[in-house]
Design a protein around this motif. Structure first.
Motif, PDB file in Angstrom:
ATOM      1  N   ASN A 159      36.027 -20.614   9.179  1.00 16.25           N
ATOM      2  CA  ASN A 159      35.475 -20.995  10.625  1.00 16.25           C
ATOM      3  C   ASN A 159      34.214 -21.471  10.630  1.00 16.25           C
ATOM      4  O   ASN A 159      33.681 -22.223  11.249  1.00 16.25           O
ATOM      5  N   PHE A 160      33.587 -21.298   9.333  1.00 15.94           N
ATOM      6  CA  PHE A 160      32.068 -22.014   9.253  1.00 15.94           C
ATOM      7  C   PHE A 160      32.024 -22.710   7.821  1.00 15.94           C
ATOM      8  O   PHE A 160      31.952 -22.012   6.834  1.00 15.94           O
ATOM      9  N   PHE A 164      28.988 -20.377   6.020  1.00 10.39           N
ATOM     10  CA  PHE A 164      29.737 -18.927   5.489  1.00 10.39           C
ATOM     11  C   PHE A 164      30.854 -19.397   4.352  1.00 10.39           C
ATOM     12  O   PHE A 164      31.783 -18.617   4.083  1.00 10.39           O
ATOM     13  N   PHE A 301      34.975 -18.129  16.455  1.00 15.03           N
ATOM     14  CA  PHE A 301      33.695 -17.512  15.963  1.00 15.03           C
ATOM     15  C   PHE A 301      34.138 -16.051  16.140  1.00 15.03           C
ATOM     16  O   PHE A 301      34.584 -15.084  17.014  1.00 15.03           O
ATOM     17  N   CYS A 302      33.539 -15.199  14.988  1.00 13.36           N
ATOM     18  CA  CYS A 302      33.697 -13.829  15.158  1.00 13.36           C
ATOM     19  C   CYS A 302      32.931 -13.391  16.098  1.00 13.36           C
ATOM     20  O   CYS A 302      33.038 -12.010  16.420  1.00 13.36           O
ATOM     21  N   THR A 303      32.134 -13.841  16.676  1.00  7.25           N
ATOM     22  CA  THR A 303      31.097 -13.424  17.703  1.00  7.25           C
ATOM     23  C   THR A 303      31.745 -13.708  19.057  1.00  7.25           C
ATOM     24  O   THR A 303      31.212 -13.537  20.052  1.00  7.25           O
ATOM     25  N   PRO A 455      27.042 -13.626  22.691  1.00  6.43           N
ATOM     26  CA  PRO A 455      27.125 -13.042  21.350  1.00  6.43           C
ATOM     27  C   PRO A 455      27.166 -14.421  20.465  1.00  6.43           C
ATOM     28  O   PRO A 455      26.814 -14.336  19.301  1.00  6.43           O
ATOM     29  N   VAL A 458      24.535 -16.962  16.102  1.00  2.00           N
ATOM     30  CA  VAL A 458      23.942 -16.012  15.555  1.00  2.00           C
ATOM     31  C   VAL A 458      22.593 -16.623  14.926  1.00  2.00           C
ATOM     32  O   VAL A 458      22.556 -17.499  14.062  1.00  2.00           O
ATOM     33  N   HIS A 466      24.361  -8.811  11.590  1.00  2.00           N
ATOM     34  CA  HIS A 466      25.560  -9.434  11.712  1.00  2.00           C
ATOM     35  C   HIS A 466      26.435  -8.606  10.799  1.00  2.00           C
ATOM     36  O   HIS A 466      26.817  -8.772   9.779  1.00  2.00           O
TER      37      HIS A 466
HETATM   38  O1  LIG Z   1      32.235 -16.308  12.816  1.00  2.00           O
HETATM   39  C1  LIG Z   1      31.154 -15.745  12.404  1.00  2.00           C
HETATM   40  C2  LIG Z   1      29.870 -16.202  12.465  1.00  2.00           C
HETATM   41  C3  LIG Z   1      29.433 -16.204  13.940  1.00  2.00           C
HETATM   42  C4  LIG Z   1      28.185 -16.960  14.072  1.00  2.00           C
HETATM   43  O2  LIG Z   1      27.516 -17.025  12.893  1.00  2.00           O
HETATM   44  C5  LIG Z   1      27.664 -17.414  15.082  1.00  2.00           C
HETATM   45  O3  LIG Z   1      28.136 -17.018  16.167  1.00  2.00           O
HETATM   46  O4  LIG Z   1      26.708 -18.176  14.989  1.00  2.00           O
END
Ligand SMILES: O=CCCC(=O)C(=O)O
Ligand SMILES: NC(=O)c1ccc[n+]([C@@H]2O[C@H](COP(=O)([O-])OP(=O)(O)OC[C@H]3O[C@@H](n4cnc5c(N)ncnc54)[C@H](O)[C@@H]3O)[C@@H](O)[C@H]2O)c1
Length: 525
Positions: A159-160, A164, A301-303, A455, A458, A466
């Motif tokens: 997803n990144f 990531f 997003f994990c957030t 959220p 990040v 995180h």
């Molecule tokens: O998906 C995981 C990371 C989320 C993140 O880094 C963000 O919300 O910016």
């Protein structure tokens, strides 16, 4: 640069015969060129042996040399220009602005860790001088610093594809700590991965790093990743992905003859609390902003704020109307892979078919075969308490709002939640008493507590966490974003009564090159 589909084993390009695999355009599901090599078991062993050989050389380099390497990676990634963003757009379906921002974040992370190494605070240097005449026994001379763990395997996240993935936060923090890195590339963006790997290899050559400091291994199934995690030369793992994948890797690592840590970031629904006074003051604005956060990046997003908790009343109705209206106007968006799209659709269908759950609103109809359609759901606190399994993450642009009868019921819901990356409080001054009740519960539950924000998004800084208790991550004592991420790849060593000449420079008397604690007193470099 034309893509070749090569692996990078100990910084060298390698082609393998065999069917290989191709990238898939996220928007259409169509295969795109070129063919990518799949690593063999021997490739994994060659990469890990080279990483093990590089480790003592790389770890012993002056901190300045490693900082220069990280800065060179940032420069080489930037030098890839538009090609990187364009390939990532096709492979991931993410828009140009998002990927351009992510490239900046990726280069910025490398530079932040370069600064971190130069600062040297991460070494946690401590000196306790000897007291030879202490009674009843002499006190020895003790000096402590952190040392790197050894070669690290990093699983690129889908997803990144930049921040990531191959040169993402896990790679930056492991390289900063002094650990060689072997990336297991994600099959959703192999072309993006090859471009970034070529940048790392160029940076390694430019700055004179040992060859085994970096490898990129590809393989679409699980076998390559499993071979890496079980290889005796690998000393730690960084992972971002599904709960199933992360838990499988945790089990593999724990079952090794010599177990190793797995820092897996897995699943989180990031509860958001709408406290009464904040709702009264700005229910409509909150409803609109909520949907913007839920649908950001197709919700991948994990957030993502996947769970909202609030107390029933007319202000909550105002919020729900605004959120529903915003969701009904939200366009569908291309998801990262056909598999992730399918998993999203089945997660939404699961929520829609639960008798205790009502669909509040859905987004505009999908315009492409892998487009995710947003959706909002609601249920009562009492029903949630009867079946808290509904809080399971659905990866995509959906969210569940739990309507509680009163604060007591809301607290019962909180007590049933699993570990999370974040919790968000929307509050005004009149909500402080409720917030004070919630804060100790949330500190036990999450890694980051936000007020009056969302959220997603990040910030990469010194004070970011995180991470969070299981199952949001495998180990809630750490973070994968921000400079504290370096700690995951370090361990402490204490030197007792070593002659000065044998001590690392940072631990010698009179040195002021890093901040340290001497005989209980902090000293500043
Ligand atoms: O998906 C995981 C990371 C989320 C993140 O880094 C963000 O919300 O910016
Ligand atoms: N919370 C998050 O941030 C997040 C991010 C990405 C994906 N996901 C979830 O994961 C699902 C699938 O997406 P994905 O492909 O990115 O994640 P995934 O966990 O399926 O795969 C991530 C990486 O781990 C490897 N892997 C997975 N299981 C493995 C195993 N048992 N042994 C060895 N290697 C293994 C894969 O080959 C891949 O390289 C999504 O639908 C979503 O639910 C969550």
């Amino acid at each position: 640069m034309s893509l070749t589909g090569d692996l990078f084993i100990a910084s060298k390009r390698v082609q393998r015969d065999g069917a290989g695999f191709k990238a898939v355009a996220a928007a259409t599901g169509a295969e795109i060129e070129p063919r990518f090599s799949v690593a063999t078991v021997d490739d994994v062993a060659t990469a890990t042996a080279a990483a093990a050989a590089a480790f003592p050389i790389y770890a012993a380099l002056p901190r300045e040399r490693r900082a220069e390497f990280l800065e060179a990676i940032a420069e080489e990634i930037e030098a890839l220009g538009d090609e990187l963003v364009e390939r990532a757009m096709v492979e991931s379906g993410l828009p140009k602005a998002r990927l351009t921002g992510e490239r900046g974040r990726t280069a910025g992370q490398m530079r932040l860790f370069a600064k971190e190494i130069r600062l040297g605070e991460y070494l946690r240097a401590r000196i306790d001088h000897a007291i030879p005449d202490r009674q009843p026994a002499p006190k020895p001379d003790l000096r402590l610093r952190m040392v790197p763990l050894g070669p690290v395997t990093v699983f690129g996240a889908s997803n990144f594809p930049l921040a990531f993935s191959v040169a993402g936060g896990d790679t930056a923090s492991a390289l900063a700590a002094g650990c060689p890195v072997i990336v297991k590339g994600h099959s959703a963006h192999p072309g993006t991965a090859e471009l970034v790997a070529s940048a790392i290899v160029k940076a390694a050559e430019r700055t004179g790093m040992p060859e085994g400091v970096f490898s990129l291994i590809n393989g679409p199934g699980n076998s390559v990743g499993q071979a890496l995690v079980t290889d005796p030369q690998i000393k730690a793992v960084g992972f971002t992905g599904s709960r199933g994948g992360g838990v499988a890797l945790m089990k593999l690592a724990a079952a090794r003859p010599v177990p190793i840590p797995v820092y897996a970031e897995m699943s989180s629904v990031n509860p958001v609390f709408l406290l009464p006074e904040a709702l009264k003051a700005r229910a409509e604005a909150l409803g609109t902003a909520y949907v913007a956060s839920v649908t950001m990046g197709a919700g991948q997003f994990c957030t993502n704020p996947g769970l909202v908790l609030a107390i029933n009343g007319p202000d909550l109705e105002r919020f729900l109307s605004a959120a529903s209206a915003a969701m009904m106007g939200a366009p569908s968006q291309t998801m990262l892979t056909p598999g992730i799209h399918k998993a999203y659709e089945s997660g939404v269908a699961r929520l829609a078919s639960a008798s205790s759950i009502t669909k509040l609103a859905e987004g505009l109809a999908p315009e492409g075969p892998t487009n995710g359609q947003g959706a909002l759901f609601t249920m009562t606190g009492a029903d949630f308490i009867a079946d808290p399994g509904h809080a399971e993450e659905v990866f995509g642009a959906t969210s569940l709002l739990v309507r509680c009868a009163d604060l007591d019921e809301l607290l019962k819901v909180v007590a049933l939640l699993e570990g999370q990356l974040t919790a968000t409080l929307h509050l005004d001054a009149g909500d402080h008493a409720v917030a004070q009740t919630l804060l100790p519960l949330l500190e036990n539950l999450v890694g980051r507590i936000l007020a009056n924000g969302w959220p997603t998004g990040v910030e990469v800084t010194d004070a970011m966490v995180h991470g969070g208790p299981y199952p949001s991550t495998a180990d809630g004592r750490s973070t994968s974003v921000g400079t504290l991420a370096i700690d995951r790849f370090l361990r402490p060593v204490s030197y007792q009564d070593l002659p000065e000449a044998l001590l690392p420079a940072e631990l010698r008397d009179g040195e002021t090159i890093v901040p340290r604690r001497v005989d209980g007193k902090p000293t500043v470099a």
